[in-house]
Design a protein around this motif. Structure first.
Motif, mmCIF file in Angstrom:
data_model
loop_
_atom_site.group_PDB
_atom_site.id
_atom_site.type_symbol
_atom_site.label_atom_id
_atom_site.label_comp_id
_atom_site.label_asym_id
_atom_site.label_seq_id
_atom_site.Cartn_x
_atom_site.Cartn_y
_atom_site.Cartn_z
ATOM 1 N N VAL A 104 55.073 12.290 56.792
ATOM 2 C CA VAL A 104 56.211 12.762 57.389
ATOM 3 C C VAL A 104 57.534 13.199 57.099
ATOM 4 C CG1 VAL A 104 56.982 11.358 59.821
ATOM 5 C CG2 VAL A 104 54.472 11.327 59.375
ATOM 6 N N PHE A 105 57.751 12.057 55.992
ATOM 7 C CA PHE A 105 58.819 11.895 55.326
ATOM 8 C C PHE A 105 58.894 13.547 54.705
ATOM 9 C CE2 PHE A 105 58.867 7.326 55.448
ATOM 10 C CZ PHE A 105 60.485 7.235 55.594
ATOM 11 N N ALA A 106 58.094 13.995 53.784
ATOM 12 C CA ALA A 106 58.602 15.457 53.851
ATOM 13 C C ALA A 106 58.892 16.551 54.539
ATOM 14 C CB ALA A 106 57.541 15.813 53.133
ATOM 15 N N ASP A 111 62.733 14.645 49.890
ATOM 16 C CA ASP A 111 61.563 14.948 48.776
ATOM 17 C C ASP A 111 60.790 12.825 48.663
ATOM 18 O OD1 ASP A 111 62.144 17.029 48.046
ATOM 19 O OD2 ASP A 111 63.835 16.560 46.832
ATOM 20 N N LEU A 112 60.251 12.542 47.192
ATOM 21 C CA LEU A 112 59.363 11.248 47.368
ATOM 22 C C LEU A 112 58.823 10.761 45.874
ATOM 23 C CD1 LEU A 112 58.181 14.107 49.975
ATOM 24 C CD2 LEU A 112 57.094 11.555 50.407
ATOM 25 N N ILE A 113 59.369 9.979 46.026
ATOM 26 C CA ILE A 113 58.286 9.757 44.670
ATOM 27 C C ILE A 113 56.816 8.930 45.164
ATOM 28 C CG2 ILE A 113 58.466 7.227 43.382
ATOM 29 C CD1 ILE A 113 61.683 8.133 43.554
ATOM 30 N N LEU A 114 55.570 8.995 44.708
ATOM 31 C CA LEU A 114 54.382 8.546 45.366
ATOM 32 C C LEU A 114 53.865 7.638 44.410
ATOM 33 C CD1 LEU A 114 52.677 12.358 46.464
ATOM 34 C CD2 LEU A 114 54.438 10.356 47.906
ATOM 35 N N ASP A 117 71.268 17.634 48.704
ATOM 36 C CA ASP A 117 71.655 16.710 50.186
ATOM 37 C C ASP A 117 70.665 16.100 50.425
ATOM 38 O OD1 ASP A 117 70.388 19.542 51.710
ATOM 39 O OD2 ASP A 117 72.107 19.168 52.554
ATOM 40 N N ARG A 118 69.042 16.737 49.912
ATOM 41 C CA ARG A 118 68.011 16.099 49.948
ATOM 42 C C ARG A 118 68.508 14.598 49.650
ATOM 43 N NH1 ARG A 118 63.970 19.271 50.899
ATOM 44 N NH2 ARG A 118 62.296 18.141 50.908
ATOM 45 N N ARG A 119 67.614 13.668 50.611
ATOM 46 C CA ARG A 119 67.248 12.363 50.006
ATOM 47 C C ARG A 119 65.664 11.325 49.161
ATOM 48 N NH1 ARG A 119 71.138 9.970 51.559
ATOM 49 N NH2 ARG A 119 72.943 10.259 53.498
ATOM 50 N N THR A 120 65.360 10.973 48.371
ATOM 51 C CA THR A 120 64.040 10.446 48.189
ATOM 52 C C THR A 120 63.551 9.264 48.459
ATOM 53 O OG1 THR A 120 64.787 12.121 46.131
ATOM 54 C CG2 THR A 120 62.610 10.508 45.921
ATOM 55 N N VAL A 121 62.631 9.428 48.904
ATOM 56 C CA VAL A 121 62.433 7.707 49.087
ATOM 57 C C VAL A 121 60.654 7.408 48.736
ATOM 58 C CG1 VAL A 121 60.313 9.507 50.907
ATOM 59 C CG2 VAL A 121 60.234 6.936 51.934
ATOM 60 N N LEU A 122 60.432 6.668 48.075
ATOM 61 C CA LEU A 122 59.552 6.290 46.980
ATOM 62 C C LEU A 122 58.796 5.341 47.931
ATOM 63 C CD1 LEU A 122 58.284 4.378 44.730
ATOM 64 C CD2 LEU A 122 59.626 2.806 45.256
ATOM 65 N N ILE A 123 57.524 5.847 48.142
ATOM 66 C CA ILE A 123 56.063 5.416 48.963
ATOM 67 C C ILE A 123 55.326 4.200 47.926
ATOM 68 C CG2 ILE A 123 54.821 5.792 50.517
ATOM 69 C CD1 ILE A 123 55.993 8.004 51.767
ATOM 70 N N THR A 124 54.591 3.321 48.317
ATOM 71 C CA THR A 124 53.667 2.843 47.668
ATOM 72 C C THR A 124 52.364 3.049 48.339
ATOM 73 O OG1 THR A 124 54.064 0.502 48.498
ATOM 74 C CG2 THR A 124 55.898 0.695 46.681
ATOM 75 N N GLY A 125 50.843 2.913 47.556
ATOM 76 C CA GLY A 125 50.287 3.043 48.370
ATOM 77 C C GLY A 125 50.118 4.793 48.796
ATOM 78 N N ALA A 126 49.863 5.657 48.174
ATOM 79 C CA ALA A 126 50.019 6.814 49.157
ATOM 80 C C ALA A 126 48.964 7.835 48.022
ATOM 81 C CB ALA A 126 51.587 7.754 48.277
ATOM 82 N N SER A 127 48.508 7.392 48.410
ATOM 83 C CA SER A 127 47.405 8.140 47.519
ATOM 84 C C SER A 127 46.254 8.966 48.860
ATOM 85 C CB SER A 127 46.052 7.367 46.825
ATOM 86 O OG SER A 127 46.441 5.903 46.850
ATOM 87 N N ALA A 128 46.451 7.751 50.052
ATOM 88 C CA ALA A 128 45.113 8.165 51.523
ATOM 89 C C ALA A 128 45.903 7.153 52.620
ATOM 90 C CB ALA A 128 43.910 7.199 51.405
ATOM 91 N N GLY A 129 45.155 7.291 53.921
ATOM 92 C CA GLY A 129 45.427 6.685 54.769
ATOM 93 C C GLY A 129 47.204 7.065 55.383
ATOM 94 N N ILE A 130 47.973 5.753 55.720
ATOM 95 C CA ILE A 130 49.024 5.742 56.331
ATOM 96 C C ILE A 130 50.119 6.220 55.488
ATOM 97 C CG2 ILE A 130 50.563 3.976 57.636
ATOM 98 C CD1 ILE A 130 48.244 2.296 58.392
ATOM 99 N N GLY A 131 49.761 5.515 54.201
ATOM 100 C CA GLY A 131 50.740 5.769 53.001
ATOM 101 C C GLY A 131 50.873 7.377 53.229
ATOM 102 N N ALA A 132 49.904 8.094 52.662
ATOM 103 C CA ALA A 132 50.330 10.137 53.027
ATOM 104 C C ALA A 132 50.484 10.303 54.270
ATOM 105 C CB ALA A 132 48.462 9.842 52.566
#
Length: 268
Positions: free
Chosen positions: A25-27, A32-35, A5-20
Motif C-alpha cells: 500500500v505504501f509503495a 520507498d521502503l525499508i523492510l 520527492d519520495r519519502r521512505t517508510v520503515l516497516i517491521t514484520g514486513a515478511s508476510a501478512g499485514i506487514g507485507a
C-alpha cells in the motif's frame, strides 16, 4: 529526502501478512521502503515485487526480540544514507499455551517485540520527523487491545492495549507538528499469524467467514487512517461493535464474553 520527492517508510514484520500488505500500500502511494523482519528470503522476494511497482526497497533483516535491535536498525539505516519519514510498528506474535505453560523467554520476547521495540523505534525516529515537519507512525495493535484479556493468550491483549494508549498519547503530543500517529486495531485477519501460534484449526471453525478480513483491506484502512491522522482505527463494522460492547458491558459480562471466546479456541 531520498530519491527526489519520495519519502521512505520503515516497516517491521514486513515478511508476510499485514506487514507485507502495508508495504504494498505504501509503495502504491509513492513511498520507498525499508523492510525488516527475522526472515530475509521473504523480504527479498517482497522487495523485488515492490521494485516492479517503482519503489525502492531496502532489506535489513533483524530480530526485534534482541534488545540491541532498534539501535542496530538505526545504524544500518544511517549506513545506507536513508531517512525514515514513516514508521510502521507491525512485528508481532502470540503464545496460546497459557501463562504457566509458556516459556518465560517467549513472554519476554513478546514484550520486547510488541511493546518495548515500538516505543524505542518511535523515540529514535520521531525527532527527525518533527524536525522536518512531516512523519507518519502507524502502530499495528489489535481488536484484542480493546477487549478484556483472553485466558491462554494472557499477555497479547494487554500488550496491544498498551500500544493503543501509547499511540493515543503520542498522537496528542505530536499534534500540529506534521507527524501523524495512529493505532491500527484489526480483528481476525487472513494471514499466517494463526498458523505460527498453532490456532489455525480452532479459529477457522470457531468463527464464520464473514468475521474475517483480508490483510489488504486492513492495510488500506490503516494507511488512510494515518494519512488523515486518526488516533485509532478498527477495520470492520462487527469489530467496532465488539469493541463497543467490551467498553460498555459490566466487567463480569465482558469477561464471560471473552471467556467463551477462549473456550471456543480451546485455550482454557
Amino acid at each position: 529526502m531520498s530519491r527526489g520527492d519520495r519519502r521512505t517508510v520503515l516497516i517491521t514484520g514486513a515478511s508476510a501478512g499485514i506487514g507485507a500488505a502495508l508495504a504494498r500500500v505504501f509503495a502504491g502511494h509513492g513511498w520507498d521502503l525499508i523492510l525488516t523482519a527475522r526472515r530475509e528470503d521473504p523480504l527479498r522476494t517482497l522487495a523485488a515485487e515492490l521494485s516492479g511497482m517503482g519503489a525502492h526497497a531496502t532489506v535489513i533483516p533483524e530480530d526485534l526480540a534482541d534488545p540491541e535491535a532498534p539501535r542496530r536498525l538505526l545504524a544500518a539505516i544511517a549506513d545506507c544514507d536513508l531517512q525514515v519519514d514513516g514508521l510502521v510498528n507491525n512485528a508481532g506474535f502470540s503464545r496460546t499455551a497459557g501463562f504457566l505453560r509458556t516459556d518465560p523467554a517467549s513472554h519476554e520476547a513478546m514484550i520486547r517485540v510488541m511493546l518495548t521495540a515500538p516505543v524505542e523505534l518511535a523515540r529514535l525516529f520521531a525527532p527527525g520527523m518533527v524536525e522536518r515537519g512531516h512523519g507518519r507512525i502507524l502502530n499495528v495493535a489489535s481488536l484484542a487491545g480493546q477487549m478484556p484479556a483472553t485466558g491462554g493468550d494472557t499477555l497479547y491483549g494487554p500488550i496491544k492495549s498498551f500500544l493503543i494508549k501509547a499511540s493515543q498519547g503520542l498522537h496528542l503530543e505530536l499534534r500540529g507538528t506534521g507527524v501523524h500517529v495512529t493505532a491500527l486495531c484489526p480483528g481476525y485477519t487472513l494471514t499466517e499469524f494463526h498458523d505460527v501460534n498453532g490456532t489455525r484449526a480452532e479459529v477457522s471453525t470457531a468463527y464464520p467467514a464473514w468475521m474475517w478480513q483480508t490483510a489488504e483491506h486492513v492495510a488500506d484502512v490503516g494507511y488512510r487512517a494515518v494519512e488523515t491522522n486518526r488516533p485509532k482505527v478498527t477495520p470492520g463494522a462487527m469489530n467496532n461493535v465488539l469493541a463497543g460492547l467490551a467498553k460498555h458491558l459490566p466487567d463480569a459480562m465482558a469477561l464471560n464474553m471473552v471467556g467463551g471466546h477462549a473456550r471456543r479456541l480451546k485455550r482454557i
